[in-house]
Design an enzyme around this catalytic site. Structure first.
Site, short mmCIF file in Angstrom:
data_model
loop_
_atom_site.label_atom_id
_atom_site.label_comp_id
_atom_site.label_asym_id
_atom_site.label_seq_id
_atom_site.Cartn_x
_atom_site.Cartn_y
_atom_site.Cartn_z
N ASP A 136 94.16 50.79 -5.55
CA ASP A 136 95.65 50.91 -5.58
C ASP A 136 96.00 49.62 -6.15
O ASP A 136 97.09 49.62 -7.06
CB ASP A 136 96.24 51.23 -4.21
CG ASP A 136 96.19 52.76 -3.68
OD1 ASP A 136 96.10 53.45 -4.70
OD2 ASP A 136 96.26 52.77 -2.82
N THR B 243 103.97 53.35 2.28
CA THR B 243 102.61 53.40 2.82
C THR B 243 101.92 52.06 2.87
O THR B 243 100.89 51.85 3.32
CB THR B 243 101.86 54.47 2.38
OG1 THR B 243 101.70 54.11 0.91
CG2 THR B 243 102.39 55.65 2.85
N SER C 108 103.06 48.31 7.30
CA SER C 108 102.45 47.25 8.38
C SER C 108 103.68 46.65 9.29
O SER C 108 103.30 46.12 10.16
CB SER C 108 102.08 46.20 7.66
OG SER C 108 100.79 46.74 7.09
P1 NAP Z 1 95.57 43.68 -0.92
O1 NAP Z 1 95.99 42.38 -0.22
O2 NAP Z 1 93.89 43.58 -1.50
O3 NAP Z 1 95.78 44.91 -0.47
C1 NAP Z 1 96.16 45.37 0.74
C2 NAP Z 1 95.68 46.96 0.93
O4 NAP Z 1 97.02 47.76 0.43
C3 NAP Z 1 94.59 47.36 0.16
O5 NAP Z 1 93.90 48.15 0.92
C4 NAP Z 1 95.27 48.31 -1.04
O6 NAP Z 1 94.71 49.35 -1.42
C5 NAP Z 1 96.60 48.93 -0.15
N1 NAP Z 1 97.42 49.44 -0.88
C6 NAP Z 1 98.36 48.77 -2.08
N2 NAP Z 1 99.34 49.72 -2.30
C7 NAP Z 1 99.33 50.68 -1.42
C8 NAP Z 1 100.22 51.85 -1.15
N3 NAP Z 1 101.15 52.25 -1.94
N4 NAP Z 1 99.70 52.43 0.06
C9 NAP Z 1 98.80 52.30 0.60
N5 NAP Z 1 97.96 51.30 0.58
C10 NAP Z 1 98.12 50.43 -0.68
O7 NAP Z 1 96.55 43.59 -2.39
P2 NAP Z 1 96.55 44.68 -3.40
O8 NAP Z 1 95.43 45.52 -3.53
O9 NAP Z 1 96.72 43.99 -4.80
O10 NAP Z 1 97.81 45.45 -3.04
C11 NAP Z 1 99.09 44.62 -2.96
C12 NAP Z 1 99.80 45.48 -1.94
O11 NAP Z 1 99.40 44.76 -0.82
C13 NAP Z 1 101.23 44.89 -1.88
O12 NAP Z 1 102.15 45.67 -2.82
C14 NAP Z 1 101.73 45.09 -0.45
O13 NAP Z 1 102.15 46.55 -0.19
C15 NAP Z 1 100.52 45.05 0.33
N6 NAP Z 1 100.44 44.08 1.26
C16 NAP Z 1 100.33 44.40 2.38
C17 NAP Z 1 100.57 43.55 3.44
C18 NAP Z 1 100.27 43.70 4.91
O14 NAP Z 1 100.55 44.96 5.21
N7 NAP Z 1 100.55 43.01 5.74
C19 NAP Z 1 100.74 42.12 3.09
C20 NAP Z 1 100.66 41.61 1.85
C21 NAP Z 1 100.55 42.60 0.81
P3 NAP Z 1 93.37 48.87 -2.67
O15 NAP Z 1 92.06 48.47 -1.57
O16 NAP Z 1 92.89 50.30 -2.91
O17 NAP Z 1 93.66 48.10 -3.51
#
Ligand code: NAP
Ligand code: MN
EC number: 2.7.1.23
Length: 265
Positions: free
Chosen positions: A50, A162, A167
């Site tokens: 993603d 999602t 989170s």
């Molecule tokens: P990352 O830190 O490597 O990814 C965080 C996880 O989120 C990965 O497992 C990614 O999947 C998954 N993901 C991304 N978009 C998603 C979606 N629409 N629905 C469900 N899961 C999703 O960074 P990244 O892969 O570049 O992804 C960036 C995203 O991470 C940001 O847009 C934000 O939404 C999320 N994020 C989450 C947190 C948290 O939950 N505390 C904190 C910062 C950022 P893949 O492994 O397939 O890439």
């Protein structure tokens, strides 16, 4: 729909380079043209997870005249990836099918002060970059709604619901609803400081404005999906749903809720 020009977006690692070589071959066999310049493509294929898909869309400027296709190399089918890397038969079948059904994902448009607007497919996040709390005046349309004091806020799209949004206990939202969700990051709630303290969902016709109260903590980190924005002193952030949509392929047995079920349940 005559879409014949393919562009592959992926991290240039040995394993992936080898895999893309295979896709090149397959594309040629089926009279597709592989282009080196994303501007000449009408199908943009993201290979990875993603995170890669988010980058593919961002680096190619949220194209309206392109179909985005996600191929997953992570072993699981992710939210933006409709094909496993080894399902090449299925890809060919889908791309050759007369009327590939198209899914349209809402995105948000963000304007920070007088800078050009940018788009987000997952979310825009605003976070304090220092230990002190960040203070934001929150407006819905022209109504002063609340004064936020805490770590920050996240404004997510339906498909972003999602991700980070989830989170922090935001609701998962059906992408057929064009809307944006606002969630808080650790708000202070006392007799002095008060916010709604629960996620809320705004219709696609609303506008959200965040004004950074200039109190010394005026350099928040602004995230657009998985990239940080390099704007320094921030005064005002205007966020609305864009008229643009990201188009991707719609396959059988792969509705949004099927994706949610297989990812989380
Ligand atoms: P990352 O830190 O490597 O990814 C965080 C996880 O989120 C990965 O497992 C990614 O999947 C998954 N993901 C991304 N978009 C998603 C979606 N629409 N629905 C469900 N899961 C999703 O960074 P990244 O892969 O570049 O992804 C960036 C995203 O991470 C940001 O847009 C934000 O939404 C999320 N994020 C989450 C947190 C948290 O939950 N505390 C904190 C910062 C950022 P893949 O492994 O397939 O890439
Ligand atoms: Mn990732």
């Amino acid at each position: 729909m005559e879409r014949r020009n393919l562009y592959f977006f992926y991290r240039k690692e040995d394993k992936l380079i080898e895999y893309v070589e295979q896709l090149h071959q397959l594309a040629k066999e089926h009279q597709f043209t592989v282009v080196d310049d994303a501007d000449k493509a009408n199908i943009i294929v993201s290979i990875g997870g993603d995170g890669t898909f988010l980058q593919a869309v961002r680096k190619t400027n949220f194209r309206q005249d392109c179909l985005y296709v996600g191929i997953s190399t992570t072993g699981a089918l992710n939210l933006y990836c409709d094909f496993h890397a080894d399902e090449t038969d299925k890809m060919v079948e889908a791309m050759l099918h007369e009327k590939v059904e198209v899914r349209r994902y809402p995105i948000i448009e963000v304007k920070v002060d007088n800078n050009p607007s940018f788009y987000c497919l997952n979310e825009c996040s605003i976070r304090s970059a220092i230990i002190k709390t960040l203070v934001l005046e929150v407006y819905i349309d022209d109504l002063h709604f609340e004064t936020f004091r805490g770590d920050g806020m996240i404004i997510s799209t339906p498909t972003g619901s999602t991700a980070y949004n989830k989170s922090v206990r935001g609701a998962v939202v059906d992408p057929l609803l064009p809307c944006m969700q606002v969630t808080e990051l650790a708000s202070l709630n006392t007799n002095q400081y008060r916010t709604l303290d629960s996620p809320f969902i705004l219709s696609g016709t609303r506008k959200l404005t965040l004004r950074d109260v200039q109190d010394g903590n005026d350099f928040p980190t602004i995230g657009m999906d998985n990239e940080a924005l390099s704007i320094r002193n921030v005064k005002q952030i205007d966020i609305k749903l864009s008229e643009k949509r990201i188009k991707t392929v719609k396959l059988k047995d792969n509705s949004f809720w099927e994706k949610v079920k297989r990812t989380f349940l």
